[in-house]
Design an enzyme around this catalytic site. Structure first.
Site, PDB file in Angstrom:
ATOM      1  N   ASP A 182       2.382   6.982  -4.321  1.00  0.00           N
ATOM      2  CA  ASP A 182       1.240   6.105  -3.715  1.00  0.00           C
ATOM      3  C   ASP A 182       1.548   4.788  -3.086  1.00  0.00           C
ATOM      4  O   ASP A 182       2.891   4.715  -3.227  1.00  0.00           O
ATOM      5  CB  ASP A 182       0.087   5.844  -4.980  1.00  0.00           C
ATOM      6  CG  ASP A 182      -1.428   5.766  -4.422  1.00  0.00           C
ATOM      7  OD1 ASP A 182      -2.314   6.020  -5.156  1.00  0.00           O
ATOM      8  OD2 ASP A 182      -1.456   5.246  -3.271  1.00  0.00           O
TER       9      ASP A 182
HETATM   10  C1  GLC Z   1      -4.176   4.021  -1.940  1.00  0.00           C
HETATM   11  C2  GLC Z   1      -4.701   5.286  -2.835  1.00  0.00           C
HETATM   12  C3  GLC Z   1      -4.343   6.537  -2.391  1.00  0.00           C
HETATM   13  C4  GLC Z   1      -4.233   6.654  -0.976  1.00  0.00           C
HETATM   14  C5  GLC Z   1      -3.277   5.955  -0.535  1.00  0.00           C
HETATM   15  C6  GLC Z   1      -3.193   5.842   1.083  1.00  0.00           C
HETATM   16  O1  GLC Z   1      -3.855   3.033  -2.658  1.00  0.00           O
HETATM   17  O2  GLC Z   1      -4.419   4.966  -4.024  1.00  0.00           O
HETATM   18  O3  GLC Z   1      -5.175   7.541  -2.810  1.00  0.00           O
HETATM   19  O4  GLC Z   1      -4.074   8.061  -0.531  1.00  0.00           O
HETATM   20  O5  GLC Z   1      -3.235   4.414  -0.951  1.00  0.00           O
HETATM   21  O6  GLC Z   1      -4.217   5.103   1.562  1.00  0.00           O
END
Ligand code: GLC
Length: 744
Positions: free
Chosen positions: A287
Site C-alpha cells: 500500500d
Molecule cells: C491508499 C489506500 C489504498 C489505495 C492506495 C493507492 O492509501 O490504502 O487502498 O489503493 O493508497 O491510492
C-alpha cells in the site's frame, strides 16, 4: 496389403509435411518463455525498476518531469498510479517503450473502486443488493470506462471484512460476512478482469488489503489487528482466497500489523500462504509507502532494512516509498538479498504485463476515440440507476407510508444531502465525473414537475452543523407540506480511508433537526445517506418510514425516487449489523453462544448481557423490508442425517402474500451445535434472490455439502466433524425457521 502399406506411407508423409510446416512456423513462445528471455537481458537496476511504482501526482512538477523522463528512459519505473487519460498515458508510455533500452511497457494503476467516470454505489451499498450479477456488471462497466482512459490496473476489489462501524473503510468492502464477502470478491474480480486480460476493455484487479486490515482495534484507522489463526482463516482470509481462485492478478498488502508482524512484510501471509499454499501467480504491491512504514512499526531499523524485509517476505512492487529503487541493488550486491528473490518478483510483474497485452501493443488502452465514446455512455448511466435501486434497504415502513402516492400537493425536502451531487458519490469516487450526478432534490423536481410543490430547506450544513434559524426554516417548510422527505446522514468524506469515527451517530446537530421534524408528527420519510452503520435509534423511533440509501453514485437521485414512488420495490438487505448503541460494538450476527447465553427477553443476572441495553442490534445482518410481505413455510430437509461426503437438500416455500411484485433474498444459515472448537450461533451458507408476483409462491432449495460444514479446528485442520447441526432459513439473520440434522 500393398494398398494398405501405400496409404500408411502416404499418411506418414502428410504428418511429416505438417511437421515441416509447423517446424518452419515454430510454435509461438509461451509467456513464461518470453519473460525468461527478457529477464536474461535485464541488468539488476532494470529488474529493480520493474518493482518501482511512482504516484504521478506526488512526483510530478516542472523540475521533476525531466528527472522522471530520465528514470523512465533508464528503465527504473515499472508502474505509475494516479495518472489517467488516454493521451497523457500514451505520452509516458512512448518514453518507456521507445526510449528505454529494453522498451518494457509501464503498467498504469488507479483506484477505480466503484466506477470510473460513471460512479456506481459504494461497495457496501452494492453488497446490500445481494445481487452478484449486478455487482459483477458494475465492475465490468468500471473496467470498460477505465481501460478506455488508458488505465490497465485498478486497486480493487477491497475485500476486507469489517465488523466495526467506527472504521471508515467499512464503506469500501462487502460488510461483516466472509461467505457473502467471498462471492462478491470473486464477482468483482471477474467484472474487472473479464475473460481475457489482453482484451482492451479489461483491467487487472487487485484484492486488498491483505490481510485483516478491517480488524483494526477500536475501529481506529491503520490500528493494530491481533487475532487467533482460526479467526484469521475463518473470517478475514476467505474473500482473498476467493479472489485468488477467481484469478485476481495482483494483491495489495496492508498498512496494519497482524499478530505483531506488519502485513506488508509478513512472510507467513505473503509467501507461505498467498504464493506457496494458494499458488497465487500474480504480484503483490505495497500500500502507499507501507514498505517504508516498517520503520514506524518498529519492525525495521532503517530504509535499507525495510527494503530487505519487504522483498524477502514476498513484497513485489513498492508503491511510492522509493526504498526498492534506492536500496535493492546494493542489498543484492552485499548479499543481504538474493537476486533470485528479485527475479521472482520481476517474473510476476512481467507476466501480468504480457497477459495484459502491453508488450503486443503498449498503446492498446490509449484510444482517445474509445475514451470519447465510452465514458458516461448512456447504457452505463442506465445500469448505474438499475444497480443503485437494488442497493436501497427499506428499514421501516409503518402504516405503509411508502410507496408515495403520485398526487401529493406539497412535499418538503429537508437536508443539504438531498441537494448534493458530490456526497452521493461517496468517499472514494476518485475520477468520478462531478457534473453528471443527479441529486435527490433534482430527481424529485424532474419527476414531479409542476404537479407538486417542492419546498426545499437545507436544514444543516456540512458535517451536520446547523443553526436555530435553519431548523426553524425547515420546520416551517414541513408544516406547510403534505409530506416531508428528510435526507440525513454523513457527508461522503466521513467514511473511507482515514475516516474512522468514535461516535457513529448522526453528525453534530442533525439529531436536533430530526427531533424538531419528528415532533410535528407529520408524514415523513427519512432517506439515510451514509457509508457505515449509524446508531439511529431516535430516528427509528421518531419516524414511520426509513430508507437506507448509502451513497448510490451518479444516479442516486433517480434511484431513490424510483423506490420512493414504487417504480421499484426495495429489495436490499443489510450486509452489516446496525448496532443499537456504540457500546455494543463489535457486534455481528455470527457471535458465539458463550457459556451463559442470555435469552433475548429479560435476561437474568449471570447471563452474557449488559445492564443498560439489550444484546440485540437495532437492525440485524441480512435485514430489509419490502413493499410486499413474504411468508415462509417450515424448513424441509431431504434427510435427518447424512454421512461425510454426502449433501443435504434444504428447502422452503416462499409466498408473496402482498399486493405488489417484489424480490426477496432467502438466506440459509447453519449452526454446528457441538465441535472441537466453539462455533458461531449462525453462519451464512447460502442465499437466493427470488422475484415473486403477488400471490405467487416458489420452492427454494439449497444444497448443503460436507464442505459447507467444515471449519478450522485447533490444529488448523479444515474439516467437518460428525454431530448435530441446525439449519435456518429466512428473511434475515434473526427472522428464520429452523430444522436440524445429524452428520455421521
Ligand atoms: C491508499 C489506500 C489504498 C489505495 C492506495 C493507492 O492509501 O490504502 O487502498 O489503493 O493508497 O491510492
Amino acid at each position: 496389403m500393398k494398398q494398405l502399406l501405400f496409404i500408411a506411407l502416404l499418411s506418414l508423409n502428410f504428418v511429416a509435411m505438417a511437421g515441416d510446416v509447423n517446424n518452419n512456423a515454430s510454435p509461438q513462445p509461451t509467456i513464461d518463455e518470453k519473460v525468461e528471455k527478457l529477464l536474461r537481458q535485464m541488468t539488476l537496476e532494470e529488474k529493480v525498476g520493474q518493482l518501482n511504482q511512482y504516484d504521478w501526482n506526488a512526483v510530478r512538477s516542472k523540475t521533476r518531469d525531466a528527472l522522471l523522463q530520465r528514470e523512465i528512459k533508464e528503465g527504473k519505473v515499472g508502474s505509475f498510479l494516479n495518472i489517467d487519460g488516454a493521451k497523457a498515458i500514451k505520452d509516458l508510455q512512448k518514453i518507456a517503450v521507445e526510449q528505454s533500452r529494453l522498451g518494457i511497457p509501464i503498467i498504469f494503476g488507479l483506484d477505480v473502486i466503484h466506477g470510473y467516470k460513471t460512479v456506481f454505489p459504494v461497495p457496501l451499498a452494492e453488497a446490500a443488493s445481494w445481487d452478484i450479477e449486478a455487482i459483477e456488471k458494475s465492475a465490468r462497466i468500471a473496467a470498460i470506462e477505465a481501460s478506455a482512459a488508458g488505465i490497465n490496473w485498478t486497486f480493487a476489489p477491497m475485500v476486507d471484512i469489517a465488523r466495526d462501524p467506527r472504521w471508515g473503510r467499512i464503506m469500501e468492502g462487502a460488510g461483516e460476512d466472509p461467505y457473502l464477502g467471498s462471492l462478491i470478491a470473486a464477482a468483482r474480480v471477474r467484472g474487472f478482469q473479464g475473460a481475457n486480460l489482453a482484451q482492451p476493455d479489461t483491467i487487472l484487479a487487485c484484492a486488498k488489503h491483505y490481510a485483516a486490515y478491517g480488524a483494526a482495534e477500536a475501529g481506529r484507522e491503520y490500528n493494530t489487528a491481533d487475532m487467533s489463526l482460526i479467526r484469521l482463516w475463518e473470517v478475514y482470509l476467505p474473500p482473498f482466497k476467493a479472489a485468488v481462485d477467481a484469478g485476481v492478478g495482483s494483491v495489495m498488502l496492508g498498512f496494519n500489523e497482524l499478530n505483531g508482524i506488519p502485513t506488508s512484510a509478513n512472510k507467513y501471509l505473503v509467501t507461505d500462504v498467498l504464493k506457496n499454499k494458494w499458488r497465487f501467480p500474480g504480484f503483490t504491491v505495497s500500500d502507499y509507502g507501507s514498505f517504508s512504514e516498517l520503520i514506524n512499526h518498529g519492525y525495521a531499523a532503517d530504509r535499507a532494512g525495510a527494503a530487505e524485509l519487504s522483498i524477502n517476505a514476498g513484497g513485489d512492487m513498492d508503491m511510492q516509498s522509493r526504498i526498492y529503487i534506492e536500496y535493492l541493488p546494493g542489498l543484492v550486491r552485499n548479499g543481504r538479498v538474493k537476486e533470485d528473490q528479485i527475479n521472482d518478483s520481476v517474473r510476476r510483474i512481467l507476466t501480468m504485463k504480457f497477459k495484459l497485452g502491453l508488450f503486443d501493443d503498449p498503446y492498446r488502452y490509449c484510444s482517445e476515440q474509445r475514451e470519447k465514446e465510452l465514458l458516461l455512455a448512456p447504457d452505463h448511466i442506465k445500469a448505474a440507476r438499475e444497480i443503485a435501486r437494488k442497493c436501497i434497504v427499506l428499514l421501516k415502513n409503518d402504516g405503509r407510508l411508502l410507496p408515495l402516492k403520485k398526487d401529493i400537493k406539497t412535499i418538503a425536502v429537508i437536508g443539504s444531502l438531498a441537494d448534493s451531487k458530490v456526497d452521493i458519490l461517496g468517499g472514494w469516487a476518485a475520477q468520478g465525473d462531478r457534473e453528471a450526478p443527479v441529486s435527490l432534490l433534482q430527481a424529485l423536481k424532474e419527476r414531479l414537475g409542476d404537479n407538486t410543490a417542492i419546498l426545499y430547506e437545507p436544514g444543516y450544513k456540512q458535517y451536520g452543523y446547523t443553526t436555530d434559524e435553519m431548523i426553524d426554516l425547515a420546520v416551517h417548510a414541513a408544516k406547510q407540506a403534505d409530506l416531508t422527505i428528510l435526507a440525513i446522514g454523513e457527508n461522503g468524506n466521513m467514511s473511507g480511508e482515514c475516516a474512522s469515527r468514535a461516535d457513529i451517530g448522526l453528525p453534530h446537530d442533525q439529531p436536533k433537526l430530526a427531533d424538531a421534524i419528528a415532533k410535528l408528527n407529520k408524514p415523513t420519510v427519512v432517506v439515510l445517506m451514509n457509508g457505515r452503520p449509524l446508531t439511529i435509534k431516535a430516528v427509528h423511533d421518531g419516524f414511520p418510514a426509513i430508507l437506507e440509501t448509502w451513497f448510490l453514485g451518479t444516479q442516486a437521485g433517480p434511484a431513490v425516487t424510483d423506490v420512493l414512488f414504487g417504480d421499484y420495490n426495495p429489495s436490499g438487505k443489510l450486509p452489516v449489523t446496525f448496532p443499537l448503541v456504540l457500546g455494543q460494538v463489535p457486534i455481528y450476527y455470527a457471535q458465539k453462544n458463550t457459556g451463559r447465553p442470555a435469552p433475548p427477553v429479560n435476561p437474568p443476572w449471570g447471563t452474557s448481557k449488559y445492564s443498560d441495553v439489550p444484546n440485540d442490534p437495532l437492525y440485524p445482518f441480512g435485514f430489509g423490508l419490502s413493499y410486499t410481505t413474504f411468508e415462509y413455510s417450515d424448513v424441509n430437509l431431504s434427510a435427518d442425517k447424512i454421512k461425510m461426503g454426502q449433501s443435504l437438500q434444504v428447502s422452503t416455500t416462499v409466498k408473496n402474500a402482498g399486493s405488489v411484485a417484489g424480490e426477496e433474498v432467502v438466506q440459509l444459515y447453519i449452526r454446528d451445535l457441538v465441535a472441537s472448537v466453539t462455533k458461531p450461533v449462525k453462519e451464512l451458507r447460502g442465499f437466493q434472490k427470488i422475484s415473486l408476483k403477488p400471490g405467487e409462491a416458489k420452492n427454494v432449495t439449497f444444497t448443503l455439502t460436507t464442505a459447507d460444514l467444515a471449519f478450522y479446528d485447533n490444529d488448523m485442520n479444515f474439516k467437518a466433524e460428525p454431530g448435530k447441526f441446525k439449519v435456518f432459513v429466512g428473511a434475515d439473520s434473526k427472522a428464520v425457521k429452523e430444522a436440524s440434522f445429524y452428520l455421521e
